[in-house]
Design a protein around this motif. Structure first.
Motif, PDB file in Angstrom:
ATOM      1  N   GLY A   1     -21.769   7.639 -52.682  1.00  0.00           N
ATOM      2  CA  GLY A   1     -21.815   7.907 -51.249  1.00  0.00           C
ATOM      3  C   GLY A   1     -20.492   8.428 -50.733  1.00  0.00           C
TER       4      GLY A   1
ATOM      5  N   LEU B   1     -19.742  12.077 -49.069  1.00  0.00           N
ATOM      6  CA  LEU B   1     -19.074  12.209 -47.777  1.00  0.00           C
ATOM      7  C   LEU B   1     -17.854  13.116 -47.892  1.00  0.00           C
ATOM      8  CD1 LEU B   1     -18.816  11.339 -44.811  1.00  0.00           C
ATOM      9  CD2 LEU B   1     -17.405   9.429 -45.614  1.00  0.00           C
TER      10      LEU B   1
ATOM     11  N   LEU C   1     -17.272  16.631 -45.900  1.00  0.00           N
ATOM     12  CA  LEU C   1     -16.084  16.887 -45.075  1.00  0.00           C
ATOM     13  C   LEU C   1     -15.323  18.111 -45.580  1.00  0.00           C
ATOM     14  CD1 LEU C   1     -14.843  13.246 -44.450  1.00  0.00           C
ATOM     15  CD2 LEU C   1     -16.008  14.770 -42.850  1.00  0.00           C
TER      16      LEU C   1
END
Length: 68
Positions: free
Chosen positions: A15, A19, A23
């Protein structure tokens, strides 16, 4: 139940990597022009004669490269 000791940190790590990838894509400008790529694929910028001329030039280069 012992497998949870392995799976929970793995899920958290994946996860976090997802992420970080999201980003990174935001910072690199992946989402700035959402419609442009789709329209460039459809748009016919070059007239058909220019495309035929480029193809013939490439064939000539390929035939001369094969002779060397």
């Amino acid at each position: 139940m012992e497998v949870l000791v392995f799976l929970v940190p793995l899920a958290i790590t994946l996860g976090f990597l997802g992420l970080m990838g999201f980003l990174w894509s935001l910072r690199s400008g992946q989402y700035e022009d959402l419609d442009g790529a789709a329209w460039r694929a459809i748009a016919d910028d070059e007239p058909a004669e220019a495309v035929v001329e480029v193809q013939s030039q490439q064939q000539q280069k390929g035939s001369t490269a094969g002779c060397r």
